[in-house]
Motif scaffolding. Structure first.
Motif, PDB file in Angstrom:
ATOM      1  N   LEU A   7      51.270  40.874  42.338  1.00 38.43           N
ATOM      2  CA  LEU A   7      50.728  39.591  42.785  1.00 38.43           C
ATOM      3  C   LEU A   7      49.381  39.297  42.130  1.00 38.43           C
ATOM      4  O   LEU A   7      49.137  38.193  41.607  1.00 38.43           O
ATOM      5  N   LEU A   8      48.499  40.300  42.125  1.00 41.10           N
ATOM      6  CA  LEU A   8      47.173  40.116  41.530  1.00 41.10           C
ATOM      7  C   LEU A   8      47.270  39.950  40.013  1.00 41.10           C
ATOM      8  O   LEU A   8      46.495  39.195  39.409  1.00 41.10           O
ATOM      9  N   ALA A   9      48.218  40.655  39.394  1.00 35.28           N
ATOM     10  CA  ALA A   9      48.385  40.545  37.944  1.00 35.28           C
ATOM     11  C   ALA A   9      48.802  39.133  37.542  1.00 35.28           C
ATOM     12  O   ALA A   9      48.287  38.569  36.572  1.00 35.28           O
ATOM     13  N   VAL A  10      49.730  38.546  38.296  1.00 38.02           N
ATOM     14  CA  VAL A  10      50.165  37.179  38.003  1.00 38.02           C
ATOM     15  C   VAL A  10      49.006  36.204  38.152  1.00 38.02           C
ATOM     16  O   VAL A  10      48.795  35.334  37.297  1.00 38.02           O
ATOM     17  N   PHE A  11      48.243  36.360  39.212  1.00 35.43           N
ATOM     18  CA  PHE A  11      47.103  35.466  39.417  1.00 35.43           C
ATOM     19  C   PHE A  11      46.059  35.641  38.312  1.00 35.43           C
ATOM     20  O   PHE A  11      45.469  34.672  37.838  1.00 35.43           O
ATOM     21  N   GLY A  12      45.859  36.885  37.877  1.00 37.92           N
ATOM     22  CA  GLY A  12      44.906  37.145  36.807  1.00 37.92           C
ATOM     23  C   GLY A  12      45.337  36.526  35.495  1.00 37.92           C
ATOM     24  O   GLY A  12      44.526  35.949  34.758  1.00 37.92           O
TER      25      GLY A  12
END
Length: 257
Positions: A211-216
């Motif tokens: 989830l954090l990777a996609v947002f990043g």
């Protein structure tokens, strides 16, 4: 003698969820009627409450599909009440998605209903459980965009049209991003049952960071531009103009004068 509870457990709609819906309705009316002293704050309340309602429906869809697929423990966990406080990780399902919304105007739901997968037989059922959440965002988004597609929104207050367009855009981004086959997102949950054991074991350690990777990645300017070009194309199919979405985003950010 007490009557035995059904396999669905407690499925009464939570007063907390009804309260969130009430905030959405009242703030939407305030935007429509220009009743609020600060229309931008009313738009903020309308969008945030509408977004939380969609998150609750997203998780409910996972839970309801799991119940009918064989996990009869769903009802006892309270997932069918639409109460966001019943989720296994309120941080992932409510706090982080709202934070992403505030930071970047992006709809990206998390995942927080604990499903006992060992009770469910059949890979297709597992895939459908994962797909049910983002499909709910698709349906919610289409319903929000129907007034534009049918021409019914013509003549509505521009602030309300813009708030509605922005909320619809969030549903489109949520559905599109959550269908990505990235560990930790529902898209990966759709394909995971069809993968070999070795692949699933190698991918498992990355699931908490998907989830954090996609947002990043979306923070990379070139990626962000292409992504929103796609989003504006999709909402444009329903007659939602880019200017409405952008103005809705502007109204939503009431703290930026």
């Amino acid at each position: 003698m007490r009557r035995a509870r059904s396999s669905g457990g407690d499925s009464r709609v939570s007063p907390i969820f009804l309260g969130i819906v009430a905030v959405m309705v009242v703030s939407g009316w305030a935007v429509w009627s220009d009743f609020a002293a600060d229309s931008r704050f009313a738009v903020f309340l309308f969008v945030v409450s509408g977004w939380v309602v969609s998150l609750c429906l997203h998780e409910y869809a996972h839970a309801r599909t799991a119940l009918h697929s064989g996990d009869t423990s769903i009802g006892e966990k309270g997932y069918l009440t639409l109460n966001p406080l019943k989720y296994t990780h309120a941080l992932l399902s409510i706090v982080l998605p709202v934070l992403f919304l505030l930071m970047g105007g992006i709809g990206l739901p998390g995942g927080a209903v604990f499903i006992e997968r060992n009770r469910i037989r059949g890979r297709l059922k597992h895939s459908l459980i994962s797909a049910a959440g983002p499909l709910t965002n698709v349906l919610f988004g289409v319903l929000l965009m129907l007034p534009f597609a049918l021409g019914a929104a013509d003549g509505w207050p521009i602030e309300f049209q813009s708030a509605l367009a922005f909320l619809a855009m969030l549903q489109v981004t949520a559905a599109l991003l959550n269908f990505l086959p990235v560990p930790g997102l529902d898209g990966y949950g759709v394909v995971e049952p069809w993968l070999s054991y070795d692949i699933k074991r190698q991918v498992a350690p990355f699931a908490p960071f998907g989830l954090l990777a996609v947002f990043g990645i979306l923070y990379i300017q070139s990626v962000n531009v292409k992504f929103f070009e796609l989003i504006y194309t999709i909402v444009g199919w329903f007659g939602v103009r880019q200017e409405f979405v952008q103005y809705g985003d502007f109204l939503f950010r009431f703290w930026q004068r």
